[in-house]
Every structure is written in C-alpha cells, then in structure tokens.
Design a protein around this motif. Structure first.
Motif, PDB file in Angstrom:
ATOM      1  N   ALA A 225      -3.821 -17.623   1.500  1.00  0.00           N
ATOM      2  CA  ALA A 225      -3.055 -17.371   2.719  1.00  0.00           C
ATOM      3  C   ALA A 225      -1.565 -17.193   2.456  1.00  0.00           C
ATOM      4  O   ALA A 225      -0.918 -16.303   3.031  1.00  0.00           O
ATOM      5  CB  ALA A 225      -3.287 -18.511   3.699  1.00  0.00           C
ATOM      6  N   ALA A 226      -0.995 -18.047   1.622  1.00  0.00           N
ATOM      7  CA  ALA A 226       0.457 -18.027   1.417  1.00  0.00           C
ATOM      8  C   ALA A 226       0.955 -16.693   0.872  1.00  0.00           C
ATOM      9  O   ALA A 226       2.094 -16.299   1.133  1.00  0.00           O
ATOM     10  CB  ALA A 226       0.861 -19.163   0.480  1.00  0.00           C
ATOM     11  N   ASP A 227       0.111 -15.977   0.145  1.00  0.00           N
ATOM     12  CA  ASP A 227       0.540 -14.723  -0.473  1.00  0.00           C
ATOM     13  C   ASP A 227       0.810 -13.616   0.540  1.00  0.00           C
ATOM     14  O   ASP A 227       1.507 -12.640   0.239  1.00  0.00           O
ATOM     15  CB  ASP A 227      -0.517 -14.234  -1.467  1.00  0.00           C
ATOM     16  CG  ASP A 227      -0.562 -15.077  -2.732  1.00  0.00           C
ATOM     17  OD1 ASP A 227       0.234 -16.033  -2.841  1.00  0.00           O
ATOM     18  OD2 ASP A 227      -1.411 -14.794  -3.600  1.00  0.00           O
ATOM     19  N   TYR A 228       0.237 -13.749   1.730  1.00  0.00           N
ATOM     20  CA  TYR A 228       0.364 -12.673   2.713  1.00  0.00           C
ATOM     21  C   TYR A 228       1.733 -12.639   3.396  1.00  0.00           C
ATOM     22  O   TYR A 228       2.139 -11.589   3.912  1.00  0.00           O
ATOM     23  CB  TYR A 228      -0.702 -12.821   3.799  1.00  0.00           C
ATOM     24  CG  TYR A 228      -2.098 -12.453   3.372  1.00  0.00           C
ATOM     25  CD1 TYR A 228      -2.465 -11.121   3.196  1.00  0.00           C
ATOM     26  CD2 TYR A 228      -3.068 -13.424   3.178  1.00  0.00           C
ATOM     27  CE1 TYR A 228      -3.751 -10.773   2.820  1.00  0.00           C
ATOM     28  CE2 TYR A 228      -4.363 -13.092   2.806  1.00  0.00           C
ATOM     29  CZ  TYR A 228      -4.697 -11.759   2.628  1.00  0.00           C
ATOM     30  OH  TYR A 228      -5.978 -11.423   2.260  1.00  0.00           O
ATOM     31  N   ILE A 229       2.438 -13.747   3.440  1.00  0.00           N
ATOM     32  CA  ILE A 229       3.632 -13.836   4.289  1.00  0.00           C
ATOM     33  C   ILE A 229       4.710 -12.843   3.865  1.00  0.00           C
ATOM     34  O   ILE A 229       5.084 -11.951   4.638  1.00  0.00           O
ATOM     35  CB  ILE A 229       4.184 -15.277   4.300  1.00  0.00           C
ATOM     36  CG1 ILE A 229       3.087 -16.281   4.694  1.00  0.00           C
ATOM     37  CG2 ILE A 229       5.388 -15.356   5.226  1.00  0.00           C
ATOM     38  CD1 ILE A 229       2.407 -16.004   6.008  1.00  0.00           C
ATOM     39  N   GLU A 230       5.190 -12.980   2.658  1.00  0.00           N
ATOM     40  CA  GLU A 230       6.253 -12.079   2.208  1.00  0.00           C
ATOM     41  C   GLU A 230       5.759 -10.643   2.108  1.00  0.00           C
ATOM     42  O   GLU A 230       6.497  -9.696   2.423  1.00  0.00           O
ATOM     43  CB  GLU A 230       6.811 -12.540   0.860  1.00  0.00           C
ATOM     44  CG  GLU A 230       8.001 -11.720   0.393  1.00  0.00           C
ATOM     45  CD  GLU A 230       8.699 -12.314  -0.823  1.00  0.00           C
ATOM     46  OE1 GLU A 230       9.711 -11.740  -1.247  1.00  0.00           O
ATOM     47  OE2 GLU A 230       8.238 -13.356  -1.330  1.00  0.00           O
ATOM     48  N   ALA A 231       4.497 -10.471   1.694  1.00  0.00           N
ATOM     49  CA  ALA A 231       3.946  -9.119   1.552  1.00  0.00           C
ATOM     50  C   ALA A 231       3.948  -8.373   2.877  1.00  0.00           C
ATOM     51  O   ALA A 231       4.353  -7.199   2.958  1.00  0.00           O
ATOM     52  CB  ALA A 231       2.536  -9.197   0.977  1.00  0.00           C
ATOM     53  N   PHE A 232       3.509  -9.025   3.953  1.00  0.00           N
ATOM     54  CA  PHE A 232       3.492  -8.354   5.256  1.00  0.00           C
ATOM     55  C   PHE A 232       4.902  -8.205   5.824  1.00  0.00           C
ATOM     56  O   PHE A 232       5.198  -7.201   6.496  1.00  0.00           O
ATOM     57  CB  PHE A 232       2.582  -9.093   6.235  1.00  0.00           C
ATOM     58  CG  PHE A 232       1.182  -8.538   6.265  1.00  0.00           C
ATOM     59  CD1 PHE A 232       0.904  -7.331   6.890  1.00  0.00           C
ATOM     60  CD2 PHE A 232       0.147  -9.209   5.652  1.00  0.00           C
ATOM     61  CE1 PHE A 232      -0.376  -6.807   6.913  1.00  0.00           C
ATOM     62  CE2 PHE A 232      -1.149  -8.698   5.667  1.00  0.00           C
ATOM     63  CZ  PHE A 232      -1.406  -7.490   6.310  1.00  0.00           C
ATOM     64  N   PHE A 233       5.763  -9.178   5.581  1.00  0.00           N
ATOM     65  CA  PHE A 233       7.144  -9.045   6.038  1.00  0.00           C
ATOM     66  C   PHE A 233       7.798  -7.816   5.413  1.00  0.00           C
ATOM     67  O   PHE A 233       8.459  -7.024   6.100  1.00  0.00           O
ATOM     68  CB  PHE A 233       7.935 -10.310   5.696  1.00  0.00           C
ATOM     69  CG  PHE A 233       9.351 -10.277   6.194  1.00  0.00           C
ATOM     70  CD1 PHE A 233       9.652 -10.620   7.498  1.00  0.00           C
ATOM     71  CD2 PHE A 233      10.390  -9.907   5.342  1.00  0.00           C
ATOM     72  CE1 PHE A 233      10.972 -10.591   7.962  1.00  0.00           C
ATOM     73  CE2 PHE A 233      11.704  -9.874   5.795  1.00  0.00           C
ATOM     74  CZ  PHE A 233      11.992 -10.214   7.108  1.00  0.00           C
ATOM     75  N   LYS A 234       7.606  -7.643   4.115  1.00  0.00           N
ATOM     76  CA  LYS A 234       8.181  -6.482   3.428  1.00  0.00           C
ATOM     77  C   LYS A 234       7.564  -5.173   3.908  1.00  0.00           C
ATOM     78  O   LYS A 234       8.196  -4.120   3.823  1.00  0.00           O
ATOM     79  CB  LYS A 234       8.000  -6.631   1.917  1.00  0.00           C
ATOM     80  CG  LYS A 234       8.903  -7.684   1.292  1.00  0.00           C
ATOM     81  CD  LYS A 234       8.726  -7.758  -0.214  1.00  0.00           C
ATOM     82  CE  LYS A 234       9.717  -8.725  -0.844  1.00  0.00           C
ATOM     83  NZ  LYS A 234       9.532  -8.820  -2.324  1.00  0.00           N
ATOM     84  N   ALA A 235       6.324  -5.250   4.431  1.00  0.00           N
ATOM     85  CA  ALA A 235       5.662  -4.064   4.967  1.00  0.00           C
ATOM     86  C   ALA A 235       6.094  -3.763   6.401  1.00  0.00           C
ATOM     87  O   ALA A 235       5.596  -2.807   7.007  1.00  0.00           O
ATOM     88  CB  ALA A 235       4.145  -4.245   4.911  1.00  0.00           C
ATOM     89  N   GLY A 236       7.003  -4.582   6.931  1.00  0.00           N
ATOM     90  CA  GLY A 236       7.557  -4.309   8.246  1.00  0.00           C
ATOM     91  C   GLY A 236       6.882  -5.030   9.397  1.00  0.00           C
ATOM     92  O   GLY A 236       7.130  -4.699  10.558  1.00  0.00           O
ATOM     93  N   TYR A 237       6.075  -6.038   9.084  1.00  0.00           N
ATOM     94  CA  TYR A 237       5.355  -6.773  10.123  1.00  0.00           C
ATOM     95  C   TYR A 237       6.137  -8.004  10.551  1.00  0.00           C
ATOM     96  O   TYR A 237       6.879  -8.606   9.768  1.00  0.00           O
ATOM     97  CB  TYR A 237       3.974  -7.182   9.626  1.00  0.00           C
ATOM     98  CG  TYR A 237       2.976  -6.046   9.596  1.00  0.00           C
ATOM     99  CD1 TYR A 237       1.923  -5.991  10.503  1.00  0.00           C
ATOM    100  CD2 TYR A 237       3.091  -5.016   8.661  1.00  0.00           C
ATOM    101  CE1 TYR A 237       1.011  -4.948  10.477  1.00  0.00           C
ATOM    102  CE2 TYR A 237       2.188  -3.970   8.629  1.00  0.00           C
ATOM    103  CZ  TYR A 237       1.147  -3.936   9.549  1.00  0.00           C
ATOM    104  OH  TYR A 237       0.251  -2.897   9.523  1.00  0.00           O
TER     105      TYR A 237
END
Length: 242
Positions: free
Chosen positions: A25-37
């Motif tokens: 779960a923790a891996d998704y946070i920065e990844a989606f933020f950088k994708a504009g979410y």
C-alpha cells in the motif's frame, strides 16, 4: 475533454490483502501523487474474492488483516503530507476505504462501510447480492458493479444485477476496450451513474505506455470524506478519467 482539478483512483489493490497484487500500500502514495492524483481508494479483494487473508483465523483477526492495506496507505499518506507540507491544504493526498466483493465471478466495489462495521457484521461474508445492497443502503453507501463485462478463463459466465447496484464502472484499465464499451452501453440502458478506475495491482502500471491509460474520477472540489465521493457519484458529478 474538460478537465477538473482533483483526480482520485477509485479501484486499487494492495499486496497486504489482495493475493493478486504485488505492490504494498505505501508504495502507491508518492507514485499516484506524481501522476497528478489527489487521492486513492483502497478496494482490496474481500473474502468472497482473491484475498490473501486466511479464513482459518477468527473474524476480528481476519478483518484486522484485511484492513492493513488501507491502514498502511493512510499512514504513508500522513507521512507524505507532513513531509511535503500538504497537510490541511487542498493539495493534501487523501486515502479512503472501500472493498471489492465477488460472487460468481461478478465483482462489486463498495464504499461507505468501514472496519468497525465489518467487525460488527460477520454475516457480511455470506450475504447475497440483495442483502449486501440493502446493508450498503442502510449505511448510505455506494455499490458499483466493477468491470461487468469482463470474461476470463476463471469465469464461467457474465452476471449482471441491475436491481442491486447504484452504478457501473464503465472504464476499467484492466479491461479490453470492447468490454468497457459494453459496460457503457449497459449503464446507458439502465440510466446508471458511472465510474472509472484503474483496477491497479502494481505501481509498475503507473506510466506504463504498454498499458491502457489509468482510470479514476476527476472532481471540481477536493474530496474531504467518503461521503463526498458517494454523493458526487449518486448525483452524477465528476468526469471519468480514461
């Protein structure tokens, strides 16, 4: 197409609770933020589906383990927001709880139930479509049929339940385009509210040019609560991301 300002992933699986997911779960946070979410909904496979939670445990232990993906994502988002000074602003990255329940190959995204509710309602595991729908309604929640026209080798048939849903996921990044097109026709025929989601199981899909574009919902205002999302969808607000 018109775009808004606040994008949310509505269909996401973590390795903590979904046996088919490979990213924690923790891996998704920065990844989606950088994708504009602006946030994600953790919708791990519940006990009728491809869960990695043992059914040999007692009920509370099962629910505790099931909710780990959401809780770990929430904790990581708190760290991320504090580190980047986003806490309390419109840019704050949000994490919301949902679940995906499976019956005979047909899957439903449920929003509006929480961990306490699950602990207090062990009968939810055995509920049929109508019973689950009625339980969700009692909590003013939302029940969306996910990827209704997906047909895979492990599925024997397509099952539709138009009397037991509030809406339909018409774009799913894991679907074939033709399956998404059928879902949209189905939603139009029954005049259902519609949603979009990535059905993501690994962060490797974020930015992968060989994959279908990510999904999600785009809103004019940031979501402050799960109730905001439920009300937006029921009132047909938001733009499909696809």
């Amino acid at each position: 197409m018109k775009t808004m300002a606040y994008k949310y992933e509505t269909h996401l699986h973590t390795s903590e609770a979904s046996a088919c997911a490979s990213s924690p779960a923790a891996d998704y946070i920065e990844a989606f933020f950088k994708a504009g979410y602006s946030g994600i909904f953790v919708t791990d496979h519940f006990f009728g589906g491809n869960t990695c939670v043992s059914n040999e445990l007692d009920w509370k232990s099962r629910v505790d383990l099931y909710c780990k993906g959401y809780e770990n994502a929430l904790a990581q988002a708190e760290i991320f927001n504090q580190k980047n000074k986003l806490k309390g602003s419109d840019k704050e990255f949000k994490v919301f709880f949902g679940l995906e329940q499976t019956f005979q190959g047909d899957d439903y995204l449920v929003y509006g139930l929480n961990k306490e509710w699950l602990i207090n309602h062990p009968q939810v595991e055995k509920m049929n479509h109508m019973q689950l729908f009625e339980a969700v309604n009692q909590e003013n929640g939302l029940m969306i049929q996910a990827h209704p026209f997906r047909l895979r080798g492990y599925m024997q048939a397509i099952h539709l339940h138009p009397r037991e849903v509030h809406g339909v996921e018409v774009y799913n990044a894991g679907n074939k385009p033709s399956e998404n097109e059928l879902a949209e026709l189905y939603a139009k025929e029954y005049d259902f509210p519609v949603t979009s989601g990535s059905d993501i199981h690994t962060i490797n899909k974020i930015g992968d040019p060989s994959s279908l574009p990510l999904g999600g919902m785009d809103f004019e205002e940031p979501l402050k609560s799960i109730e905001d999302y439920i009300n937006n969808i029921k009132n047909r607000k938001g733009i499909l991301i696809r």
